[in-house]
Design a protein around this motif. Structure first.
Motif, PDB file in Angstrom:
ATOM      1  N   ALA A  11      -8.405  -0.466  12.544  1.00  0.00           N
ATOM      2  CA  ALA A  11      -7.483  -1.553  12.204  1.00  0.00           C
ATOM      3  C   ALA A  11      -7.354  -1.712  10.696  1.00  0.00           C
ATOM      4  O   ALA A  11      -6.258  -2.003  10.179  1.00  0.00           O
ATOM      5  CB  ALA A  11      -7.969  -2.859  12.835  1.00  0.00           C
ATOM      6  N   ASP A  12      -8.468  -1.531   9.945  1.00  0.00           N
ATOM      7  CA  ASP A  12      -8.408  -1.623   8.486  1.00  0.00           C
ATOM      8  C   ASP A  12      -7.489  -0.551   7.903  1.00  0.00           C
ATOM      9  O   ASP A  12      -6.740  -0.803   6.947  1.00  0.00           O
ATOM     10  CB  ASP A  12      -9.809  -1.480   7.879  1.00  0.00           C
ATOM     11  N   ASN A  51      -1.059  -6.166  -4.080  1.00  0.00           N
ATOM     12  CA  ASN A  51      -2.069  -7.150  -4.508  1.00  0.00           C
ATOM     13  C   ASN A  51      -2.428  -6.944  -5.967  1.00  0.00           C
ATOM     14  O   ASN A  51      -1.546  -6.757  -6.810  1.00  0.00           O
ATOM     15  CB  ASN A  51      -3.296  -7.076  -3.595  1.00  0.00           C
ATOM     16  N   MET A  52      -3.729  -6.961  -6.268  1.00  0.00           N
ATOM     17  CA  MET A  52      -4.190  -6.800  -7.649  1.00  0.00           C
ATOM     18  C   MET A  52      -4.825  -5.439  -7.885  1.00  0.00           C
ATOM     19  O   MET A  52      -5.580  -5.243  -8.841  1.00  0.00           O
ATOM     20  CB  MET A  52      -5.193  -7.900  -7.998  1.00  0.00           C
ATOM     21  N   HIS A  56      -1.769  -2.298   4.826  1.00  0.00           N
ATOM     22  CA  HIS A  56      -0.983  -1.674   3.755  1.00  0.00           C
ATOM     23  C   HIS A  56      -1.827  -1.410   2.512  1.00  0.00           C
ATOM     24  O   HIS A  56      -1.762  -0.322   1.919  1.00  0.00           O
ATOM     25  CB  HIS A  56       0.206  -2.577   3.409  1.00  0.00           C
ATOM     26  N   ALA A  57      -2.656  -2.385   2.102  1.00  0.00           N
ATOM     27  CA  ALA A  57      -3.453  -2.212   0.881  1.00  0.00           C
ATOM     28  C   ALA A  57      -4.509  -1.129   1.068  1.00  0.00           C
ATOM     29  O   ALA A  57      -4.720  -0.295   0.170  1.00  0.00           O
ATOM     30  CB  ALA A  57      -4.107  -3.534   0.510  1.00  0.00           C
ATOM     31  N   VAL A  58      -5.170  -1.112   2.227  1.00  0.00           N
ATOM     32  CA  VAL A  58      -6.191  -0.094   2.474  1.00  0.00           C
ATOM     33  C   VAL A  58      -5.548   1.284   2.565  1.00  0.00           C
ATOM     34  O   VAL A  58      -6.071   2.269   2.020  1.00  0.00           O
ATOM     35  CB  VAL A  58      -6.978  -0.426   3.748  1.00  0.00           C
ATOM     36  N   LYS A  59      -4.415   1.382   3.240  1.00  0.00           N
ATOM     37  CA  LYS A  59      -3.732   2.673   3.355  1.00  0.00           C
ATOM     38  C   LYS A  59      -3.298   3.181   1.978  1.00  0.00           C
ATOM     39  O   LYS A  59      -3.382   4.382   1.694  1.00  0.00           O
ATOM     40  CB  LYS A  59      -2.516   2.518   4.271  1.00  0.00           C
ATOM     41  N   GLU A  66      -8.229  -6.850   1.975  1.00  0.00           N
ATOM     42  CA  GLU A  66      -7.794  -6.786   0.571  1.00  0.00           C
ATOM     43  C   GLU A  66      -8.912  -6.252  -0.317  1.00  0.00           C
ATOM     44  O   GLU A  66      -8.694  -5.363  -1.158  1.00  0.00           O
ATOM     45  CB  GLU A  66      -7.362  -8.175   0.103  1.00  0.00           C
ATOM     46  N   PHE A  67     -10.125  -6.765  -0.122  1.00  0.00           N
ATOM     47  CA  PHE A  67     -11.226  -6.360  -0.991  1.00  0.00           C
ATOM     48  C   PHE A  67     -11.821  -5.023  -0.577  1.00  0.00           C
ATOM     49  O   PHE A  67     -12.481  -4.370  -1.391  1.00  0.00           O
ATOM     50  CB  PHE A  67     -12.290  -7.457  -1.025  1.00  0.00           C
TER      51      PHE A  67
END
Length: 519
Positions: free
Chosen positions: A390-391, A424-425, A395-398, A362-363
């Motif tokens: 893997a990161d 997320n944020m 979904h957020a990283v992509k 997420e971060f």
């Protein structure tokens, strides 16, 4: 001899033949044949002399140094010592390496490598820091305030005057043995510039009284310095306390207060004002409830900084520490405080490297969006290098990588689609640079669409909530006459003037942003 050859040339004339050089005189050297055997030159024996055996040639074990197999705990201890997150400001790498070598060498020589608990043994940089603290706290070892020695130089013999060159011959000392540049130390320098009358009471004091007075002042100052070092900060509860020995390891808190204001430390932390881990866990639960109820960011930020400080001085690094930094970072994002968010983000990166749990993916996505906002492409490259395969499937990283790609390609249509679907944020971070990208998109639209474009098209393409919001944004950068209503439809005139104005606004908006989010 009848041949006329001197005695020291007789042997040479019998064993060698002097070469004949036509048209040249006899050479001044004696030609000698090269040695072709290992026979001793002092002996006529033809038996070769065998070289003396050496340890390197006879001892098969000494050809290669024996490899020492260090125990696994020792190797892990060395790895922890060189880890970046364990480095301490003020302790150089050379000091740490010297201490590490000393610790391991002493353990090996005393055959205690397997007996020491290397997991609990303090790291060498902590030992160096503790040694420095003890030296500063020891009044006997502190010599920074002692005066220069006033011993009279010994007499140099006359025969040494030349060898000493100009070291002692160029100046003359007085009866007390002081060179000219030390004359001002004998009396008060300020009084040298004042002329007193013979009857004035304010006459000079002699050197002995001045020296004793200076020494007394120095002792008082040293004592005051030692008392101040024994104090913990300047809190009212510790001003009257007796001097406490310097700490030899992490502070262990004893405070039971759930709420405590943040104060920047100017001295060693006082354990009576530091909260232990169980109390800090209760504090976090209390702060989360108060944030949901009151939503007072000024209070919450101050309390979280105090909480983080107590964790730092106690060297607490675990899953709870990660949770504290993550929650504070999310709250800072919600309120647009990029300064506090960046501090939390930096610490989280080091904590994630130690595999302490939390939500690293997420971060990592937030980091990519943050560097897009600050336009820090060097840090962006570091963030991309930290991503694992893997990161990148997260979904957020992509999503963050797609945002970066859309901006790099100038695809504002794709960018605003991603903006409206941020996980997320991340939307709080994108809100910080979406207006900048809208200006870039409007500059491109004015070049592509002639002579005008519907305001509704701009609303849908640039992610505005309504036509009124898009029109207000446009009017913040151009004049009202460039928006015209025809057949009940508001249109933006994309002539040369509008394109120039949007281009200027785009250039201004794309100025570099620092780490605190300020232009």
């Amino acid at each position: 001899m009848s041949s006329g050859i001197p005695p020291w040339r007789a042997s040479a004339s019998t064993t060698t033949t002097t070469p004949v050089y036509p048209n040249y005189t006899t050479p001044a050297y004696i030609p000698v044949q090269a040695r072709r055997s290992l026979t001793s030159p002092a002996s006529n024996s033809t038996t070769p002399v065998s070289p003396q055996p050496t340890t390197a040639t006879t001892d098969s074990n000494s050809r290669k140094p024996k490899r020492v197999e260090w125990p696994a705990p020792v190797r892990m201890y060395v790895q922890r010592s060189f880890a970046p997150e364990h480095q301490i400001p003020g302790v150089s790498r050379e000091e740490m390496e010297t201490k590490l070598k000393l610790v391991i060498t002493e353990a090996a020589q005393s055959d205690r490598l397997d007996k020491i608990d290397w997991e609990k043994l303090p790291l060498p940089q902590i030992m160096v820091q503790n040694d420095k603290t003890r030296i500063l706290a020891n009044s006997e070892a502190s010599t920074w305030g002692t005066p220069f020695p006033t011993q009279t130089p010994k007499h140099i013999p006359a025969g040494d005057e030349v060898t000493k060159k100009r070291k002692s011959a160029e100046y003359q000392t007085d009866s007390n043995g002081y060179p000219p540049w030390r004359q001002t130390n004998k009396t008060n320098a300020f009084e040298d510039r004042i002329t007193y009358s013979p009857t004035d009471k304010r006459q000079r004091i002699d050197f002995k009284n001045s020296s004793s007075k200076s020494q007394a002042n120095l002792e008082m100052r040293k004592k005051r310095f030692e008392e101040g070092r024994g104090m913990y900060g300047s809190s009212p509860s510790s001003r009257g306390a007796s001097p406490t020995p310097a700490p030899t390891g992490p502070v262990v808190g004893r405070c039971q207060d759930l709420e405590k204001n943040y104060f920047r430390l100017t001295s060693a932390p006082n354990p009576d004002t530091v909260r232990p881990l169980p109390v800090l866990m209760k504090t976090l639960d209390l702060l989360k409830k108060k944030w949901k109820k009151d939503n007072n960011y000024t209070y919450i930020c101050d309390q979280f900084k105090s909480l983080r400080q107590d964790l730092t001085v106690q060297h607490i690094k675990n899953e709870f520490t990660v949770s504290v930094y993550e929650i504070h970072a999310r709250i800072a994002l919600e309120k647009g405080d990029l300064g506090e968010y960046n501090q939390c983000q930096t610490q989280l990166r080091a904590l994630y490297a130690q595999q302490l749990g939390g939500h690293p993916t997420e971060f990592k996505a937030y980091r990519v969006l943050y560097f897009i906002h600050t336009r820090n492409w060097t840090a962006m490259n570091d963030a991309l290098a930290d991503l694992t395969p893997a990161d990148k499937q997260n979904h957020a990283v992509k999503h963050a990588l797609d945002v970066r790609s859309a901006l790099a390609l100038g695809n504002y249509h794709r960018f605003f689609q991603l903006y409206l679907d941020t996980p997320n944020m991340g939307a709080y971070l994108m809100d910080m640079f979406v207006d900048r990208e809208r200006l870039s998109a409007l500059a491109a639209i004015c070049k592509a669409y002639k002579p005008d474009v519907k305001i509704r098209f701009i609303t849908e393409e640039l992610g505005f909530e309504s036509d009124e919001q898009s029109a207000r944004f446009i009017l913040d950068h151009i004049s009202e006459e460039m928006l015209q209503e025809r057949d009940g439809v508001v249109r933006l005139l994309t002539g040369g003037k509008a394109a120039q104005l949007f281009e200027l606004s785009k250039t201004e908006a794309h100025r570099v942003v620092d780490i605190k989010g300020q232009i």
